[in-house]
Design an enzyme around this catalytic site. Structure first.
Site, short mmCIF file in Angstrom:
data_model
loop_
_atom_site.label_atom_id
_atom_site.label_comp_id
_atom_site.label_asym_id
_atom_site.label_seq_id
_atom_site.Cartn_x
_atom_site.Cartn_y
_atom_site.Cartn_z
N ASN A 1 1.04 -1.00 0.11
CA ASN A 1 -0.04 -0.13 0.05
C ASN A 1 0.84 1.22 -0.02
O ASN A 1 1.49 1.65 0.79
CB ASN A 1 -0.98 0.01 1.20
CG ASN A 1 -1.72 1.10 1.36
OD1 ASN A 1 -1.99 1.90 0.45
ND2 ASN A 1 -2.27 1.56 2.50
N LYS B 1 0.07 4.47 -0.50
CA LYS B 1 -0.73 5.36 0.34
C LYS B 1 -0.31 6.92 -0.46
O LYS B 1 -0.42 6.49 -1.90
CB LYS B 1 -0.22 5.85 1.85
CG LYS B 1 -0.25 4.55 2.69
CD LYS B 1 0.06 4.88 4.34
CE LYS B 1 0.05 3.36 4.70
NZ LYS B 1 0.09 3.54 6.35
N HIS C 1 -9.50 0.49 5.64
CA HIS C 1 -8.15 0.99 6.46
C HIS C 1 -8.20 1.76 7.43
O HIS C 1 -9.11 2.61 7.35
CB HIS C 1 -7.48 1.55 5.09
CG HIS C 1 -5.97 1.52 5.52
ND1 HIS C 1 -5.24 2.48 6.34
CD2 HIS C 1 -4.89 0.85 5.26
CE1 HIS C 1 -4.22 2.47 6.42
NE2 HIS C 1 -3.70 1.26 5.78
N GLU D 1 -6.66 4.37 8.53
CA GLU D 1 -6.67 5.76 8.13
C GLU D 1 -7.90 6.32 7.24
O GLU D 1 -8.36 7.46 7.51
CB GLU D 1 -5.51 5.99 7.21
CG GLU D 1 -4.22 5.68 7.51
CD GLU D 1 -2.90 5.49 6.66
OE1 GLU D 1 -1.65 5.27 7.25
OE2 GLU D 1 -3.13 5.49 5.64
N GLU E 1 -4.73 -4.78 11.24
CA GLU E 1 -3.84 -3.61 11.24
C GLU E 1 -3.96 -3.44 12.84
O GLU E 1 -4.73 -2.69 13.32
CB GLU E 1 -4.61 -2.43 10.64
CG GLU E 1 -4.51 -2.49 9.16
CD GLU E 1 -5.13 -1.15 8.48
OE1 GLU E 1 -4.29 -0.45 7.95
OE2 GLU E 1 -6.20 -0.88 8.75
N GLY F 1 3.01 2.88 11.36
CA GLY F 1 3.79 4.16 10.96
C GLY F 1 4.45 4.67 12.45
O GLY F 1 5.10 5.54 12.47
N SER G 1 3.47 -2.27 10.36
CA SER G 1 4.73 -2.02 10.28
C SER G 1 5.68 -3.32 9.96
O SER G 1 6.60 -3.63 10.68
CB SER G 1 5.41 -1.20 11.77
OG SER G 1 4.99 0.04 11.89
#
Length: 252
Positions: free
Chosen positions: A10, A12, A97, A99, A169, A175, A215
């Site tokens: 991904n 992003k 996701h 985000e 996730e 991150g 990560s």
């Protein structure tokens, strides 16, 4: 039991068009004909057609999108529908996701509509679930993940769900440089498979690929992928470097 090993990158909101083309070329050169793993490249929308042309006829390399809209078409400025994605050669799409949940306030009802649209256009959803640091520290994560799964999956038949990939996730590890330990990842992946089994069947649960998305990098991928219920990774930052992404692929 027959489930695919998958590594999905991904990107992003990163890379220029030329950088994207170069990265794909570098990845393709390194993985050569390594067929045992499904590789999915998930770039920004404007690059989909270009990258599809690059990966055409490459063994087990597929194109994914980072999002799709809840409707097939219409006056939704700035949005991209599953039908448009399908026309670019897209075969997978991320839905749910963290985000999208956090920054765009997307909810379970949105995810259902998006994945119905994706399936209607023969695109496989990669449905993301996972807990925040607060939910982890308050031991609420099993409840949270159960609700994230059941609220959405109850709207899909077993046949429809057979096209899904699930990505776990741990939001607290995205991150941040933090990573779930292999034991933590295995615990949640096994739990997700149990929830799926309860909703559909043990066979369907055992056939579902569940990816780790917190990560994952070349240093920890092999240990994570060795876990019985971890079938690959949804890779963020490490997918932006060809060497790192390919090392993760070869971790299998």
């Amino acid at each position: 039991m027959s489930r695919q090993k998958i590594v999905a990158g991904n990107w992003k909101m990163n890379k220029s068009l030329q950088e994207a083309k170069t990265l794909v070329d570098m990845i393709l050169n390194q993985i050569n004909e390594f067929d045992e793993v499904v590789k999915i490249i998930i770039p920004s929308f404007p690059y989909l057609t270009t990258i599809h042309e690059q990966i055409t006829n490459k063994q087990n390399v597929y194109l994914g999108a980072q999002n799709c809209h809840t409707h097939a078409n219409g006056a939704y400025t700035g949005e991209v529908s599953a039908s448009i994605l399908a026309s670019t050669g897209c075969q997978y799409v991320l839905v749910g996701h963290s985000e999208r949940r956090q920054y765009f306030k997307e909810k379970e009802a949105d995810f259902v509509l998006k994945m119905k649209e994706a399936l209607a256009h023969h695109i496989k959803p990669i449905f993301c679930v996972g807990e925040t640091i607060h939910e982890r520290k308050t031991d609420n994560y099993f409840k949270v993940i159960t609700e994230q799964l059941t609220t959405v999956l109850e709207k899909f038949t077993e046949q429809e769900f057979s096209n899904f990939v699930i990505a776990y996730e741990p939001v607290w590890a995205i991150g941040t440089g933090e990573t779930a330990t292999p034991a933590q990842a295995q615990e949640i992946h096994e739990f997700i498979r149990t929830v799926i089994s309860g909703m559909y069947s043990e066979q369907t649960a055992n056939n579902t690929s569940i990816l780790y998305g917190g990560s994952c990098n070349p240093q920890n991928a092999q240990e994570l992928f060795a876990c019985k219920d971890v079938d690959g990774g949804l890779i963020g930052g490490a997918s932006l470097k060809a060497d790192d992404f390919c090392k993760i692929i070869y971790s299998f």
